[in-house]
Scaffold this active site. Sequence first.
Site, PDB file in Angstrom:
ATOM      1  N   HIS A 120     -57.628 -73.437 -82.076  1.00 17.00           N
ATOM      2  CA  HIS A 120     -57.275 -72.291 -81.236  1.00 17.00           C
ATOM      3  C   HIS A 120     -55.951 -72.595 -80.549  1.00 17.00           C
ATOM      4  O   HIS A 120     -55.625 -73.741 -80.271  1.00 17.00           O
ATOM      5  CB  HIS A 120     -58.391 -72.094 -80.201  1.00 17.00           C
ATOM      6  N   ASP A 197     -62.343 -79.500 -78.210  1.00 15.56           N
ATOM      7  CA  ASP A 197     -62.523 -78.124 -77.771  1.00 15.56           C
ATOM      8  C   ASP A 197     -63.923 -77.700 -78.202  1.00 15.56           C
ATOM      9  O   ASP A 197     -64.184 -77.481 -79.383  1.00 15.56           O
ATOM     10  CB  ASP A 197     -61.447 -77.249 -78.413  1.00 15.56           C
ATOM     11  N   GLN A 200     -66.637 -73.045 -78.907  1.00 11.47           N
ATOM     12  CA  GLN A 200     -67.485 -72.326 -79.859  1.00 11.47           C
ATOM     13  C   GLN A 200     -68.783 -73.056 -80.163  1.00 11.47           C
ATOM     14  O   GLN A 200     -69.673 -72.500 -80.813  1.00 11.47           O
ATOM     15  CB  GLN A 200     -66.714 -72.084 -81.157  1.00 11.47           C
ATOM     16  N   LYS A 223     -68.556 -68.071 -73.162  1.00 11.73           N
ATOM     17  CA  LYS A 223     -69.007 -68.243 -74.538  1.00 11.73           C
ATOM     18  C   LYS A 223     -70.494 -68.626 -74.598  1.00 11.73           C
ATOM     19  O   LYS A 223     -71.099 -68.572 -75.669  1.00 11.73           O
ATOM     20  CB  LYS A 223     -68.204 -69.351 -75.236  1.00 11.73           C
ATOM     21  N   CYS A 361     -56.156 -66.007 -82.294  1.00 12.66           N
ATOM     22  CA  CYS A 361     -55.498 -67.116 -81.586  1.00 12.66           C
ATOM     23  C   CYS A 361     -55.489 -68.381 -82.448  1.00 12.66           C
ATOM     24  O   CYS A 361     -55.721 -69.487 -81.950  1.00 12.66           O
ATOM     25  CB  CYS A 361     -56.173 -67.397 -80.245  1.00 12.66           C
TER      26      CYS A 361
END
Length: 406
Positions: A120, A197, A200, A223, A361
């Site tokens: 991202h 990251d 998700q 999220k 993104c």
Amino acid sequence: MNHAAIRAQFPLLTLSQGDYPLCYLDTAATAQKPESVIAAMDHYYRQQNANVHRGSYQLSASATRAVEAVRDQLASFINAHIRQELIFTHGTTESLNMLAYGLAPQLSAGDLMLIDSAAHHANLVPWQQLALRTGAIVEPIALDGQQRLDIKAFKTQLARNPKLVTLSHVSNVLGTVNDIAQLCQLAKQAGAMTVVDGAQAIAHLSVDVQAIGCDFYAFSGHKMYGPTGVGVLWGKLAELEKLTPLLTGGEMIKTVSFSGTTFGALPHRLEAGTPPIAEIIGLGEAIEFLQQHANSDSNAHEQRMLQLLQQGLAQLPEIELYGAHSDNCGAVAFNVRGEHHQDIGALLDQQGVAIRCGHHCAMPLMELLQLSGCCRASIGIYTNEQDIQQFLAALKQTLELLNEDF
């Protein structure tokens, strides 16, 4: 698992869009919120609203206890070693920017930073800016022909002793799940700092930061069925201590005078200003929701919904799928051959179906796939077979309409 009872906790999913029930397949962008999260934030504003940490009155003390209780929840939720390792931010983007700024004194001209090719923008642009400030070098980790990280190429890059490796736990576009523990172990053996990251992954997978073995892990509340405007940066305490604070001002100080300032202890040293109090409290309820409902049954349900999506799309000859593996998580990326992705999204919207269309993104990934963008359908714990059926029926209707126009 009583899936209908879980879905009933999300008030927005009862809405209609024109003559169609709302079919929400954009959870990867933001998850819907259960009633418990909404109620917790409402309760704070109605009965608990006060600033935290420094108030000498009962209302402030109550709000402070509520916020700090969420830090304890988080420590248990991701298996942090101690609560001081949890930093409240406004989201994954701020967390990663905090790292890219705070690590600047530890990088020098020529230092190598390796970044997931499917990253991202929030896990790429801050490191590019860090490279501009320090003279360090940003280099992508290649993907193989299956749109997975190329382990062989990665090992070759690690032989050059990168200073930092930053990875996606789950691709926000493709839904690809990286073997993050293995990747971090390889990076640590090469002497690199590791950043993950987890935006998700956090709502779909069990996250154990000690088992993963990374130095830093970041994720966002919205999220994981929580509010927007709140996120978390976890880091090993020794590594957090080395960070230069991105923001300075109130709350994060120990002493201030015109002759100089000394910063306070973690975690507050990295939490300048008034935190997003209501959002942190809402995040606590989202954690409670996940701990109550996210289990092997719900995970199996999500995987079944994802496979129904993949299988339904694969049966349509006009559809091109990208990186659609059986062990993916949360999202399916696709296009209609010969049609613009935004047109597909608009036509589906007219039938009550909400999906995401664009570059998501992740423009470098789009470039690798030789795409200007794509459609993405993404699921959550509340997604049911009716959603999948409505989406596929709407897509078939869209294809028929486009064929008629042709």
